[in-house]
Design a protein around this motif. Sequence first.
Motif, PDB file in Angstrom:
ATOM      1  N   GLN A   2     -24.406   0.768  -2.302  1.00 53.64           N
ATOM      2  CA  GLN A   2     -23.661   1.664  -3.182  1.00 53.64           C
ATOM      3  C   GLN A   2     -23.789   3.077  -2.613  1.00 53.64           C
ATOM      4  OE1 GLN A   2     -25.508   1.238  -7.079  1.00 53.64           O
ATOM      5  NE2 GLN A   2     -25.989  -0.873  -6.577  1.00 53.64           N
ATOM      6  N   PHE A   4     -23.179   7.185  -3.248  1.00 53.54           N
ATOM      7  CA  PHE A   4     -23.016   8.196  -4.293  1.00 53.54           C
ATOM      8  C   PHE A   4     -22.833   9.567  -3.663  1.00 53.54           C
ATOM      9  CE2 PHE A   4     -25.613   4.735  -5.744  1.00 53.54           C
ATOM     10  CZ  PHE A   4     -25.060   4.412  -6.976  1.00 53.54           C
ATOM     11  N   GLU A  43     -29.290   0.545  -1.721  1.00 48.76           N
ATOM     12  CA  GLU A  43     -29.163  -0.904  -1.749  1.00 48.76           C
ATOM     13  C   GLU A  43     -30.289  -1.423  -2.624  1.00 48.76           C
ATOM     14  OE1 GLU A  43     -28.920  -4.503   1.469  1.00 48.76           O
ATOM     15  OE2 GLU A  43     -28.042  -2.570   1.966  1.00 48.76           O
ATOM     16  N   SER A  48     -28.249  -1.008 -11.319  1.00 46.06           N
ATOM     17  CA  SER A  48     -26.791  -0.884 -11.360  1.00 46.06           C
ATOM     18  C   SER A  48     -26.404   0.521 -10.896  1.00 46.06           C
ATOM     19  CB  SER A  48     -26.289  -1.101 -12.781  1.00 46.06           C
ATOM     20  OG  SER A  48     -26.670   0.000 -13.604  1.00 46.06           O
ATOM     21  N   PRO A  49     -25.142   0.731 -10.535  1.00 42.52           N
ATOM     22  CA  PRO A  49     -24.708   2.088 -10.163  1.00 42.52           C
ATOM     23  C   PRO A  49     -24.995   3.102 -11.275  1.00 42.52           C
ATOM     24  CG  PRO A  49     -23.054   0.501  -9.488  1.00 42.52           C
ATOM     25  CD  PRO A  49     -24.078  -0.256 -10.293  1.00 42.52           C
ATOM     26  N   VAL A  52     -28.640   4.088 -11.158  1.00 44.04           N
ATOM     27  CA  VAL A  52     -28.931   4.972 -10.029  1.00 44.04           C
ATOM     28  C   VAL A  52     -28.441   6.389 -10.334  1.00 44.04           C
ATOM     29  CG1 VAL A  52     -28.467   5.439  -7.595  1.00 44.04           C
ATOM     30  CG2 VAL A  52     -28.922   3.096  -8.337  1.00 44.04           C
ATOM     31  N   ILE A  53     -27.237   6.499 -10.876  1.00 39.79           N
ATOM     32  CA  ILE A  53     -26.698   7.808 -11.248  1.00 39.79           C
ATOM     33  C   ILE A  53     -27.632   8.500 -12.238  1.00 39.79           C
ATOM     34  CG2 ILE A  53     -24.841   8.935 -12.572  1.00 39.79           C
ATOM     35  CD1 ILE A  53     -22.902   6.956 -11.136  1.00 39.79           C
ATOM     36  N   LYS A  64     -22.143  11.250  -8.597  1.00 42.64           N
ATOM     37  CA  LYS A  64     -21.083  10.327  -8.998  1.00 42.64           C
ATOM     38  C   LYS A  64     -20.885   9.303  -7.891  1.00 42.64           C
ATOM     39  CE  LYS A  64     -17.493  13.292  -7.139  1.00 42.64           C
ATOM     40  NZ  LYS A  64     -16.389  14.166  -7.392  1.00 42.64           N
ATOM     41  N   LEU A  65     -20.234   8.203  -8.200  1.00 44.78           N
ATOM     42  CA  LEU A  65     -19.912   7.215  -7.164  1.00 44.78           C
ATOM     43  C   LEU A  65     -18.967   7.848  -6.164  1.00 44.78           C
ATOM     44  CD1 LEU A  65     -19.466   3.840  -9.061  1.00 44.78           C
ATOM     45  CD2 LEU A  65     -20.992   4.284  -7.158  1.00 44.78           C
TER      46      LEU A  65
END
Length: 66
Positions: A2, A4, A43, A48-49, A52-53, A64-65
């Motif tokens: 992922q 960011f 990773e 989840s995203p 992590v945020i 942000k993603l």
Amino acid sequence: MQVFSVEGMTCGHCVRSVTQAVQDKDPAASVRVDLAAKEVGVESSLLSPAEVINLISEEGYSVKLA
């Protein structure tokens, strides 16, 4: 992995803060920080995203993603 977009990271301390915040919740997570690109790649099989945020935001960064 992922990716960011993270605003406000400027130095090695920032890299350590972001990396430690993620790895405190998932010690097996792989964290890649690119200060020049203002990106953090994570990773993780546990986080989840959104999690992590939240973790990076708690360190004081705008995230942000990508």
